[in-house]
Design an enzyme around this catalytic site. Structure first.
Site, PDB file in Angstrom:
ATOM      1  N   ASP A   1       0.848  -1.198   0.000  1.00 50.10           N
ATOM      2  CA  ASP A   1       0.000   0.000   0.000  1.00 50.10           C
ATOM      3  C   ASP A   1       0.878   1.240   0.000  1.00 50.10           C
ATOM      4  O   ASP A   1       1.817   1.332   0.804  1.00 50.10           O
ATOM      5  CB  ASP A   1      -0.852   0.048   1.281  1.00 50.10           C
ATOM      6  CG  ASP A   1      -2.073  -0.855   1.196  1.00 50.10           C
ATOM      7  OD1 ASP A   1      -2.238  -1.534   0.174  1.00 50.10           O
ATOM      8  OD2 ASP A   1      -2.857  -0.873   2.175  1.00 50.10           O
TER       9      ASP A   1
ATOM     10  N   LYS B   1      -8.070   0.800  -5.288  1.00 51.24           N
ATOM     11  CA  LYS B   1      -9.258   0.226  -4.667  1.00 51.24           C
ATOM     12  C   LYS B   1     -10.525   0.974  -5.051  1.00 51.24           C
ATOM     13  O   LYS B   1     -10.530   2.202  -5.123  1.00 51.24           O
ATOM     14  CB  LYS B   1      -9.132   0.309  -3.133  1.00 51.24           C
ATOM     15  CG  LYS B   1      -8.100  -0.628  -2.532  1.00 51.24           C
ATOM     16  CD  LYS B   1      -8.118  -0.479  -1.013  1.00 51.24           C
ATOM     17  CE  LYS B   1      -6.930  -1.118  -0.342  1.00 51.24           C
ATOM     18  NZ  LYS B   1      -6.947  -2.581  -0.368  1.00 51.24           N
TER      19      LYS B   1
ATOM     20  N   GLY C   1      -5.216  -2.947   8.739  1.00 49.34           N
ATOM     21  CA  GLY C   1      -4.910  -1.800   9.581  1.00 49.34           C
ATOM     22  C   GLY C   1      -4.749  -2.124  11.049  1.00 49.34           C
ATOM     23  O   GLY C   1      -4.721  -1.225  11.887  1.00 49.34           O
TER      24      GLY C   1
ATOM     25  N   ARG D   1      -6.615 -20.375   6.891  1.00 52.15           N
ATOM     26  CA  ARG D   1      -6.849 -21.754   7.346  1.00 52.15           C
ATOM     27  C   ARG D   1      -8.262 -22.212   6.992  1.00 52.15           C
ATOM     28  O   ARG D   1      -8.470 -23.351   6.586  1.00 52.15           O
ATOM     29  CB  ARG D   1      -6.631 -21.865   8.859  1.00 52.15           C
ATOM     30  CG  ARG D   1      -5.169 -21.915   9.253  1.00 52.15           C
ATOM     31  CD  ARG D   1      -4.981 -22.613  10.597  1.00 52.15           C
ATOM     32  NE  ARG D   1      -3.605 -22.571  11.044  1.00 52.15           N
ATOM     33  CZ  ARG D   1      -2.693 -23.507  10.736  1.00 52.15           C
ATOM     34  NH1 ARG D   1      -3.022 -24.537   9.983  1.00 52.15           N
ATOM     35  NH2 ARG D   1      -1.460 -23.398  11.181  1.00 52.15           N
TER      36      ARG D   1
ATOM     37  N   GLY E   1      -3.050  -7.441   8.115  1.00 53.06           N
ATOM     38  CA  GLY E   1      -2.435  -7.704   9.408  1.00 53.06           C
ATOM     39  C   GLY E   1      -0.963  -8.065   9.358  1.00 53.06           C
ATOM     40  O   GLY E   1      -0.346  -8.269  10.395  1.00 53.06           O
TER      41      GLY E   1
ATOM     42  N   GLY F   1      -0.221  -3.639   3.936  1.00 54.85           N
ATOM     43  CA  GLY F   1      -0.823  -2.318   3.929  1.00 54.85           C
ATOM     44  C   GLY F   1      -0.095  -1.400   4.869  1.00 54.85           C
ATOM     45  O   GLY F   1       0.989  -0.887   4.590  1.00 54.85           O
ATOM     46  N   SER F   2      -0.659  -1.236   6.053  1.00 57.33           N
ATOM     47  CA  SER F   2      -0.122  -0.297   7.027  1.00 57.33           C
ATOM     48  C   SER F   2       1.220  -0.768   7.578  1.00 57.33           C
ATOM     49  O   SER F   2       1.996   0.035   8.081  1.00 57.33           O
ATOM     50  CB  SER F   2      -1.122  -0.151   8.170  1.00 57.33           C
ATOM     51  OG  SER F   2      -2.440  -0.111   7.653  1.00 57.33           O
TER      52      SER F   2
END
Lengths: 301, 181
Positions: free
Chosen positions: A31, A88, A160, A172, A221, A242-243
């Protein structure tokens, strides 16, 4: 050559869409919110960048409605990098998707990270020339999105947060669903399709091949090289971050380390080297601290 | 290291070859032929450089090990790549222009004939593909599309702008495997 024979071009076929997803395997999609970030990501070895106005961690802080990015910002990023640029759109917002296609982005993420525009329907991705990636939490959701035309699937995780637990849970669950239907007799598959809310033909295909018909990446995550390697072990073919990068102490170094970790996910000695001295990871939010209404992964139908 | 390696493995194995994924110089020592897949050339160059694989790869290639580069793999094999100043093995006497066939929206499929594998055309899948803009005298053009070379061979090296691993047609891989034995 004496016998030059060739046909006309067929553009934007299903094979070219899924093909681009194949090319991103074993890579990291990062990101970015500015052209400077995009350059750092490319220099670190990102296989693609996701252009957005705010990383998910900041979207959580800002609250309000999260929408498609300003075209000017996307174009700015396209100008500075040679790797694919993704962007996005909101769930169900096909006009945002049309705008992104007009900007010639390489992939559209119809994403739960933005505020959904439609509470029942997703974009009909088959009518677009640009390929789409969508999030999922289980096999039924993955196959519904593929049925709508998605050329790549990513498990959602909880964007995030910097907490990997939801990404693990979704990966999973997806793998478990696929293993389960692989072992079922054919006469049970129609009922499975009904229960999962998935297209029957795609259920049949997964039962035969044991895998999704399109590449399967992981998102939501990932904050450390070890997180990225964990997702590769669990069956991700690539990782979205991302973050995790630009909310950390030293983005360039961490980005590079996560790229290395995806390549050497199966080599603990190398991972130990890669994980050294990366500075502060993003602080993050433990998933148990998050209110149910603040979770993004539940968006998508 | 990065890219469509899995599809290449499937194709090679369907033809009876054994395949491993090469990520270290120890892996490089084990193989008789190398496919550099499509993916992102910037990523592959960086991974090769950071993990000090360019020299070992060059050495084995110059000793005669056959190497097949598809798309980004072809960029890594080319001696001349425009607008690209990252280190690459650079083994073939070809000039290549990155992403010259356009962005993803211009990605396409097209059929054309290939020298030496029969008259039945192959379907080339071109994805943000690089274009061959020039080649030396030692380079043999095995296929062209719209008068531009798309599959070329030079000594123990084979390179394509398109992705034979994404089709069900194993003939290009069979051609490469025949260069190994």
């Amino acid at each position: 050559m004496t016998d030059k024979v060739w046909s006309s071009k067929q553009e934007s076929t299903w094979k070219t869409k899924v093909g681009l997803a194949e090319m991103l395997k074993g890579g990291v999609i990062m990101d970015v919110v500015t052209p400077e970030h995009a350059k750092i990501a490319e220099d670190a070895g990102a296989a693609a960048v996701m252009a957005l106005e705010r990383v998910p961690a900041d979207i959580r802080v800002a609250g309000g409605v999260a929408r498609m990015s300003d075209p000017d910002m996307i174009t700015g990023i396209q100008k500075v990098v040679s790797i694919p640029v993704m962007a996005k759109c909101r769930i169900g917002h096909f006009v945002e998707a049309q705008i992104l296609e007009a900007l010639e982005v390489d992939f559209i993420d119809e994403s739960e990270v933005l505020t959904p525009a439609d509470d029942r329907f997703h974009v009909n991705k088959r009518v677009f020339k640009v390929p789409f990636v969508c999030g999922c939490r289980d096999l039924g959701e993955a196959l519904r999105r593929i049925g709508e035309g998605a050329a790549m699937i990513r498990t959602k995780g909880e964007a995030g947060t910097g907490d990997i637990i939801e990404a693990v849970r979704h990966m999973r669950t997806l793998q478990d669903d696929m293993r389960r239907i692989r072992n079922l007799p054919e006469e049970e598959l129609m009922t499975v399709a009904k229960e999962m809310g998935a297209p029957y033909e795609l259920i049949l295909e997964v039962a035969q091949t044991g895998k999704l018909p399109v590449p399967n990446f992981s998102a939501g995550g990932v904050a450390t090289p070890a997180d990225a390697a964990l997702m590769m072990h669990l069956g991700a073919e690539s990782v979205f971050v991302g973050s995790g990068i630009f909310k950390s102490g030293d983005p360039a170094k961490r980005a590079q380390a996560i790229v290395q970790a995806v390549t050497y996910y199966n080599d603990p000695k190398k991972l130990a080297e890669i994980s050294r001295n990366l500075g502060e990871a993003m602080t993050g939010i433990g998933i148990t601290q998050l209110k149910e209404s603040d979770k993004l992964a539940g968006r998508g139908w | 290291m990065q890219g469509a390696y899995h599809k290449h493995s499937l194709m090679a194995e369907s033809l009876g070859a054994q395949s491993i994924e090469v990520r270290t110089s120890e892996d490089l020592a084990k193989i008789n032929g190398l496919i550099i897949p499509g993916g992102e050339s910037t990523v592959m160059s960086k991974l090769l450089t950071r993990n000090r694989l360019i020299e070992p790869l060059r050495r084995r290639a110059l000793e005669g090990m056959p190497v097949f580069g598809t798309c980004a793999g072809m960029i890594l094999l080319a001696k001349e790549v425009d607008n690209f100043n990252l280190p690459i093995p650079g083994l073939m006497d070809i000039s290549v222009h990155r992403n010259a066939y356009g962005r993803q929206l211009e990605s396409f499929e097209a059929a054309f004939t290939v020298k030496g594998i029969g008259e039945e055309p192959v379907t080339g899948i071109f994805i943000r593909a690089p274009k061959i803009t020039g080649y030396g005298a030692g380079v043999e053009v095995l296929a062209e599309y719209e008068d531009v070379p798309v599959l070329v061979r030079e000594n123990n090296f084979l390179a394509s702008s398109f992705h034979p691993e994404l089709t069900g047609d194993p003939r290009i891989h069979a051609l490469f495997l025949s260069m190994i034995s």
